[in-house]
Design a protein around this motif. Structure first.
Motif, PDB file in Angstrom:
ATOM      1  N   VAL A 118       0.836  -1.206   0.000  1.00  0.00           N
ATOM      2  CA  VAL A 118       0.000   0.000   0.000  1.00  0.00           C
ATOM      3  C   VAL A 118       0.869   1.255   0.000  1.00  0.00           C
ATOM      4  O   VAL A 118       0.613   2.199  -0.764  1.00  0.00           O
ATOM      5  CB  VAL A 118      -0.953  -0.004   1.207  1.00  0.00           C
ATOM      6  N   LEU A 119       1.904   1.263   0.819  1.00  0.00           N
ATOM      7  CA  LEU A 119       2.782   2.439   0.860  1.00  0.00           C
ATOM      8  C   LEU A 119       3.452   2.677  -0.485  1.00  0.00           C
ATOM      9  O   LEU A 119       3.610   3.827  -0.918  1.00  0.00           O
ATOM     10  CB  LEU A 119       3.839   2.266   1.963  1.00  0.00           C
ATOM     11  N   ALA A 120       3.833   1.596  -1.167  1.00  0.00           N
ATOM     12  CA  ALA A 120       4.435   1.737  -2.494  1.00  0.00           C
ATOM     13  C   ALA A 120       3.439   2.376  -3.464  1.00  0.00           C
ATOM     14  O   ALA A 120       3.816   3.215  -4.304  1.00  0.00           O
ATOM     15  CB  ALA A 120       4.884   0.375  -3.019  1.00  0.00           C
ATOM     16  N   GLY A 121       2.174   2.004  -3.353  1.00  0.00           N
ATOM     17  CA  GLY A 121       1.158   2.594  -4.212  1.00  0.00           C
ATOM     18  C   GLY A 121       0.959   4.077  -3.939  1.00  0.00           C
ATOM     19  O   GLY A 121       0.822   4.883  -4.874  1.00  0.00           O
ATOM     20  N   PHE A 122       0.942   4.451  -2.668  1.00  0.00           N
ATOM     21  CA  PHE A 122       0.806   5.868  -2.324  1.00  0.00           C
ATOM     22  C   PHE A 122       1.974   6.686  -2.875  1.00  0.00           C
ATOM     23  O   PHE A 122       1.784   7.781  -3.412  1.00  0.00           O
ATOM     24  CB  PHE A 122       0.717   6.047  -0.817  1.00  0.00           C
ATOM     25  N   ARG A 123       3.198   6.154  -2.730  1.00  0.00           N
ATOM     26  CA  ARG A 123       4.372   6.893  -3.227  1.00  0.00           C
ATOM     27  C   ARG A 123       4.304   7.046  -4.753  1.00  0.00           C
ATOM     28  O   ARG A 123       4.621   8.103  -5.286  1.00  0.00           O
ATOM     29  CB  ARG A 123       5.652   6.177  -2.822  1.00  0.00           C
ATOM     30  N   ALA A 124       3.880   5.991  -5.437  1.00  0.00           N
ATOM     31  CA  ALA A 124       3.767   6.064  -6.894  1.00  0.00           C
ATOM     32  C   ALA A 124       2.710   7.085  -7.295  1.00  0.00           C
ATOM     33  O   ALA A 124       2.902   7.881  -8.224  1.00  0.00           O
ATOM     34  CB  ALA A 124       3.432   4.691  -7.473  1.00  0.00           C
ATOM     35  N   GLY A 125       1.585   7.079  -6.618  1.00  0.00           N
ATOM     36  CA  GLY A 125       0.526   8.032  -6.910  1.00  0.00           C
ATOM     37  C   GLY A 125       0.948   9.461  -6.629  1.00  0.00           C
ATOM     38  O   GLY A 125       0.633  10.378  -7.408  1.00  0.00           O
ATOM     39  N   GLU A 126       1.659   9.670  -5.535  1.00  0.00           N
ATOM     40  CA  GLU A 126       2.167  11.010  -5.218  1.00  0.00           C
ATOM     41  C   GLU A 126       3.079  11.521  -6.322  1.00  0.00           C
ATOM     42  O   GLU A 126       2.991  12.693  -6.732  1.00  0.00           O
ATOM     43  CB  GLU A 126       2.942  10.977  -3.897  1.00  0.00           C
ATOM     44  N   ALA A 127       3.976  10.653  -6.797  1.00  0.00           N
ATOM     45  CA  ALA A 127       4.927  11.061  -7.839  1.00  0.00           C
ATOM     46  C   ALA A 127       4.192  11.441  -9.123  1.00  0.00           C
ATOM     47  O   ALA A 127       4.509  12.455  -9.762  1.00  0.00           O
ATOM     48  CB  ALA A 127       5.924   9.941  -8.104  1.00  0.00           C
ATOM     49  N   GLU A 128       3.197  10.638  -9.510  1.00  0.00           N
ATOM     50  CA  GLU A 128       2.444  10.940 -10.727  1.00  0.00           C
ATOM     51  C   GLU A 128       1.622  12.217 -10.569  1.00  0.00           C
ATOM     52  O   GLU A 128       1.512  13.019 -11.503  1.00  0.00           O
ATOM     53  CB  GLU A 128       1.527   9.776 -11.076  1.00  0.00           C
ATOM     54  N   ALA A 129       1.040  12.404  -9.392  1.00  0.00           N
ATOM     55  CA  ALA A 129       0.239  13.607  -9.158  1.00  0.00           C
ATOM     56  C   ALA A 129       1.113  14.857  -9.200  1.00  0.00           C
ATOM     57  O   ALA A 129       0.726  15.881  -9.772  1.00  0.00           O
ATOM     58  CB  ALA A 129      -0.473  13.509  -7.816  1.00  0.00           C
ATOM     59  N   PRO A 135       0.097  18.263  -6.677  1.00  0.00           N
ATOM     60  CA  PRO A 135       0.813  17.565  -5.603  1.00  0.00           C
ATOM     61  C   PRO A 135      -0.089  17.201  -4.433  1.00  0.00           C
ATOM     62  O   PRO A 135      -1.019  17.938  -4.096  1.00  0.00           O
ATOM     63  CB  PRO A 135       1.882  18.577  -5.188  1.00  0.00           C
ATOM     64  N   ILE A 136       0.189  16.051  -3.844  1.00  0.00           N
ATOM     65  CA  ILE A 136      -0.568  15.567  -2.694  1.00  0.00           C
ATOM     66  C   ILE A 136       0.371  14.821  -1.763  1.00  0.00           C
ATOM     67  O   ILE A 136       1.347  14.208  -2.218  1.00  0.00           O
ATOM     68  CB  ILE A 136      -1.732  14.648  -3.141  1.00  0.00           C
ATOM     69  N   ARG A 137       0.092  14.861  -0.489  1.00  0.00           N
ATOM     70  CA  ARG A 137       0.795  14.063   0.515  1.00  0.00           C
ATOM     71  C   ARG A 137      -0.198  13.052   1.070  1.00  0.00           C
ATOM     72  O   ARG A 137      -1.273  13.436   1.548  1.00  0.00           O
ATOM     73  CB  ARG A 137       1.320  14.976   1.641  1.00  0.00           C
ATOM     74  N   VAL A 138       0.116  11.766   0.981  1.00  0.00           N
ATOM     75  CA  VAL A 138      -0.776  10.716   1.472  1.00  0.00           C
ATOM     76  C   VAL A 138      -0.090   9.943   2.590  1.00  0.00           C
ATOM     77  O   VAL A 138       1.031   9.452   2.423  1.00  0.00           O
ATOM     78  CB  VAL A 138      -1.190   9.739   0.351  1.00  0.00           C
ATOM     79  N   VAL A 139      -0.762   9.842   3.708  1.00  0.00           N
ATOM     80  CA  VAL A 139      -0.275   9.114   4.881  1.00  0.00           C
ATOM     81  C   VAL A 139      -1.230   7.960   5.159  1.00  0.00           C
ATOM     82  O   VAL A 139      -2.453   8.115   5.027  1.00  0.00           O
ATOM     83  CB  VAL A 139      -0.195  10.059   6.099  1.00  0.00           C
ATOM     84  N   ALA A 140      -0.708   6.814   5.526  1.00  0.00           N
ATOM     85  CA  ALA A 140      -1.542   5.651   5.821  1.00  0.00           C
ATOM     86  C   ALA A 140      -1.881   5.582   7.312  1.00  0.00           C
ATOM     87  O   ALA A 140      -1.066   5.943   8.165  1.00  0.00           O
ATOM     88  CB  ALA A 140      -0.819   4.368   5.408  1.00  0.00           C
ATOM     89  N   LEU A 141      -3.073   5.116   7.598  1.00  0.00           N
ATOM     90  CA  LEU A 141      -3.461   4.752   8.961  1.00  0.00           C
ATOM     91  C   LEU A 141      -3.776   3.262   8.954  1.00  0.00           C
ATOM     92  O   LEU A 141      -4.493   2.790   8.064  1.00  0.00           O
ATOM     93  CB  LEU A 141      -4.689   5.533   9.426  1.00  0.00           C
ATOM     94  N   LEU A 142      -3.247   2.530   9.923  1.00  0.00           N
ATOM     95  CA  LEU A 142      -3.504   1.094  10.005  1.00  0.00           C
ATOM     96  C   LEU A 142      -4.664   0.837  10.952  1.00  0.00           C
ATOM     97  O   LEU A 142      -4.659   1.294  12.098  1.00  0.00           O
ATOM     98  CB  LEU A 142      -2.251   0.347  10.477  1.00  0.00           C
ATOM     99  N   THR A 143      -5.634   0.091  10.465  1.00  0.00           N
ATOM    100  CA  THR A 143      -6.867  -0.159  11.201  1.00  0.00           C
ATOM    101  C   THR A 143      -6.923  -1.596  11.692  1.00  0.00           C
ATOM    102  O   THR A 143      -6.549  -2.527  10.972  1.00  0.00           O
ATOM    103  CB  THR A 143      -8.084   0.115  10.290  1.00  0.00           C
ATOM    104  N   ALA A 144      -7.402  -1.761  12.928  1.00  0.00           N
ATOM    105  CA  ALA A 144      -7.727  -3.085  13.455  1.00  0.00           C
ATOM    106  C   ALA A 144      -9.246  -3.203  13.507  1.00  0.00           C
ATOM    107  O   ALA A 144      -9.938  -2.222  13.807  1.00  0.00           O
ATOM    108  CB  ALA A 144      -7.140  -3.272  14.851  1.00  0.00           C
ATOM    109  N   MET A 145      -9.763  -4.371  13.192  1.00  0.00           N
ATOM    110  CA  MET A 145     -11.210  -4.573  13.219  1.00  0.00           C
ATOM    111  C   MET A 145     -11.648  -4.794  14.661  1.00  0.00           C
ATOM    112  O   MET A 145     -11.098  -5.650  15.371  1.00  0.00           O
ATOM    113  CB  MET A 145     -11.601  -5.764  12.349  1.00  0.00           C
TER     114      MET A 145
END
Length: 354
Positions: A118-129, A135-145
């Motif tokens: 997922v982090l690799a996808g965010f970095r790729a999307g940021e670079a393309e944007a 430009p965008i900054r995307v940070v992940a939040l990890l969720t527990a059910m």
């Protein structure tokens, strides 16, 4: 004008924002045959209609289809990349996207590789944007059910990856019967580690859920928190009177990650015009505007903001205020938050105002 406004998004689920066409393509490639239709436009409509149930539990059932096509590294990276690109195209300059690693291991993928994909996808999307001028900054939040027992393990992942793109931790899922204190060990660990976390509370369940999230678990923010209005009464003169918990939330500037369209779908609010977010804004609670699940609600940040303008009388200054609220409440270091507020958000709204 709303679409051009810089936006900050704190509450968006990765598996609730997949492009319908991507769901269809990934299902076909992976052999998943459980989709109600393989027509992308019809599938998008199906997700919205199925989510319009008035029940949080029924709303959550729609995720079985998106999660089914997010089980490999390639699938996860693609979905995350498209998430970043879609948000950037909508004018979002900062986003926190949450996902539950434990939901993406059905094909044997280890939890750490789920996070890394997922982090690799965010970095790729940021670079393309950035290359496209949005430009965008995307940070992940990890969720527990909240119904499972993996909170401590997911919290450990959040700490392990906090310097590599993970901003914090969350618990999600049906509130009724699954209070946040079931994951108290995870929250105590995160506090010892000086880590950030938010908790879904006060959406389908009321004030006790909010109280536990804050006073037992120590949440930095409240996911939704819409039911805090149950602690706001009307005095004899017609003025609002805050109860002890509501006053505490306002006094301590506890951020409320509010999602108007989603709340209407799950029965937490009747309409955008009567949604408590406007009253809470007027009372100067730290409210923020969010999408929750873009696919299930057929929405975007621009749409959520425009609905508030059209149906609840918001103006550009209101949108600026909630955007700055969100940036102040972001799970980013202080200097990075200030940089975005002073050099992106404020100049962007100043240009629109002029």
């Amino acid at each position: 004008m709303v679409r051009r406004a810089p936006k900050a998004l704190l509450h968006d689920h990765l598996d609730g924002g997949v492009r319908p066409a991507t769901v269809v393509e990934l299902a076909e490639a992976s052999g998943y045959d459980g989709l109600p239709t393989t027509d992308a436009a019809a599938l998008g409509t199906w997700f919205r209609d199925a989510a319009d149930s008035g029940s949080l539990e029924r709303y959550l059932e729609t995720f079985s289809h998106t999660v089914a096509v997010m089980q490999t590294e390639e699938q996860l990276t693609r979905v995350a990349r498209e998430c970043a690109l879609d948000l950037a195209a909508d004018g979002v300059v900062y986003a926190e996207s949450r996902f539950a690693p434990e939901l993406h291991i059905e094909r044997g993928l280890p939890l750490d590789r789920v996070v890394e994909a997922v982090l690799a996808g965010f970095r790729a999307g940021e670079a393309e944007a950035a290359a496209a001028g949005t430009p965008i900054r995307v940070v992940a939040l990890l969720t527990a059910m909240r119904h499972a027992a993996n909170g401590r393990e997911i919290a450990d992942l959040a700490v392990t990856y906090r310097d590599r793109g993970v901003g914090g931790f969350d618990i999600a899922g049906a509130e009724a019967g699954f209070p946040p204190t079931r994951h108290l060990d995870a929250f105590e660990y995160l506090r010892r580690e000086n880590a950030h976390f938010t908790i879904h509370a006060g959406e389908a369940f009321g004030l006790p859920s909010i109280w536990e999230a804050l006073q037992w678990c120590g949440a930095d923010r409240l996911g939704h928190g819409v039911r805090i209005v149950d602690d706001v009464a009307t005095g004899g003169d017609g003025a609002p009177v805050l109860g002890r918990l509501a006053a505490y939330v306002r006094d301590c500037r506890v951020p409320l990650e509010m999602c108007p369209s989603s709340n209407i779908q799950t029965g937490a609010a009747e309409s955008v015009a009567t949604h408590p977010i406007t009253m809470l804004k007027d009372l100067r609670f730290r409210v923020t505007v969010n999408t929750d699940n873009r696919l299930m609600s057929g929405t975007s940040m621009s749409r959520e903001m425009q609905l508030l303008v059209d149906e609840a009388g918001w103006d550009l200054e209101d949108l600026r205020w909630v955007t700055i609220n969100a940036m102040k409440s972001a799970f980013l270091p202080f200097d990075e938050r200030l940089e975005l507020i002073d050099h992106v958000v404020k100049p962007g709204y100043a240009a629109l105002g002029a």
